[in-house]
Design an enzyme around this catalytic site. Structure first.
Site, PDB file in Angstrom:
ATOM      1  N   LYS A   1       0.836  -1.202   0.000  1.00 17.04           N
ATOM      2  CA  LYS A   1       0.000   0.000   0.000  1.00 17.04           C
ATOM      3  C   LYS A   1       0.871   1.251   0.000  1.00 17.04           C
ATOM      4  CE  LYS A   1      -3.924   0.285   2.324  1.00 17.04           C
ATOM      5  NZ  LYS A   1      -4.870   0.243   3.465  1.00 17.04           N
ATOM      6  N   LEU A   2       0.556   2.138  -0.917  1.00 15.88           N
ATOM      7  CA  LEU A   2       1.269   3.408  -1.057  1.00 15.88           C
ATOM      8  C   LEU A   2       0.261   4.541  -1.158  1.00 15.88           C
ATOM      9  CD1 LEU A   2       3.661   2.131  -3.839  1.00 15.88           C
ATOM     10  CD2 LEU A   2       4.485   2.972  -1.631  1.00 15.88           C
TER      11      LEU A   2
END
Length: 317
Positions: A126-127
């Site tokens: 996740k970014l």
């Protein structure tokens, strides 16, 4: 009677949004998502405190950041024992404006999972959907590291993520709803402004339509829900990640759930492509007060919870 949750699963892949993995078996989600706030919440419960204590004990001489990474993997591996699909593990939000360090952290997380016997195909990194985060995802995706783009509040963010080849995006619903409701104040009318007219629901519908119309393969996973109606208004979305509390409400309901999003309808829509070079991206995001404010707020909140987690770790030494 068929539950609303079972009906929803006919159209959409249901994902559990929680660090409290003991609840997963009850709802039988395909995937699961975590973030620093959810992990912080989980380790404050007696059931999960031993995981935190063991991780700190096993890496006593290491930095708090080093230990947090191992804690995330400890939760992720336990979650993967209970679901058939993927788990999303988040890169430290304090790296949201640093492309190279985000790339390095994504690679490190995958190496830790692989060392624990988990294949990279079962993990999404996740970014934050900043320009820098999207560029990091572009590099990681080329290396076979699949990314889940979070803190996404606008079509321009979604378009840029798709062009970068991200595996999946998590457009937020509830936080958009919160912003518009606060803006309208006493003029907000739930009957008129909620349901299909909910600004968060409309945002995800717009993104879904854009993706399917132009044939992007990036998956759309609606996130951040406040009510079950927001969820059922998006039945047909590729995936929806839902808190245990709302999963329970859907499980307890027998209200009819109809498909609301369809790729066939999206392909027939009349749309123009969004410009997503860096200057256009930054201008369009800046021009959207809600998206700008909510992206900044989300990064601050996730960063603050990472700091709280670090302090908990230091207190256990």
């Amino acid at each position: 009677m068929t539950t609303a949750l079972d009906q929803l699963k006919q159209y959409t892949t249901v994902v559990a949004d929680t660090g409290d993995f003991q609840q997963l078996a009850q709802y039988k989600p395909q995937d699961a998502t975590t973030n620093p706030s959810l992990i912080l919440k989980a380790v404050q419960k007696d059931a999960y405190r031993p995981i935190l204590e063991k991780t700190v004990r096993d890496h006593a001489g290491e930095s708090a950041g080093f230990i947090i990474d191992r804690l995330l993997i400890a939760f992720g591996t336990e979650i993967l024992k209970l679901i058939p699909g993927r788990v999303s593990t988040e890169v430290d939000a304090r790296l949201s404006f640093d492309t190279q360090r985000s790339i390095d952290k994504g690679r490190e997380i995958i190496k830790l999972y692989e060392a624990a016997g988990v294949g990279r195909e079962r993990v999404l990194i996740k970014l934050a959907s900043t320009w820098e985060g999207i560029r990091a995802a572009e590099v990681l995706q080329r290396e076979g590291i699949r990314c889940n783009m979070t803190l996404l509040f606008s079509l321009v963010q979604a378009a840029a993520c798709a062009e970068a080849g991200a595996q999946l995006i998590s457009p937020f619903v509830g936080r958009i709803y919160d912003w518009y409701k606060k803006q309208k104040g006493a003029d907000w009318d739930e009957a008129q402004d909620g349901g299909a007219n909910d600004p968060g629901v409309q945002s995800v519908r717009r993104i879904y339509t854009y993706y399917k119309h132009f044939g992007y393969r990036t998956e759309v996973m609606g996130a951040s829900f406040r009510t079950t109606s927001q969820i059922t208004e998006l039945a047909g979305c590729d995936l929806l990640t839902i808190s245990p509390e709302l999963l329970q409400k859907l499980h307890d309901s027998t209200e009819a759930v109809a498909r609301k999003l369809s790729p066939d309808e999206a392909r027939d829509a009349r749309l123009e492509r969004v410009a997503i070079d860096e200057s256009s991206f930054r201008f369009q995001l800046n021009d959207d007060a809600m998206a700008t404010e909510k992206l900044a707020e989300g990064i601050r909140l996730f960063s603050a919870d990472a700091v709280k987690l670090e302090k908990m770790i230091e207190a256990l030494r």
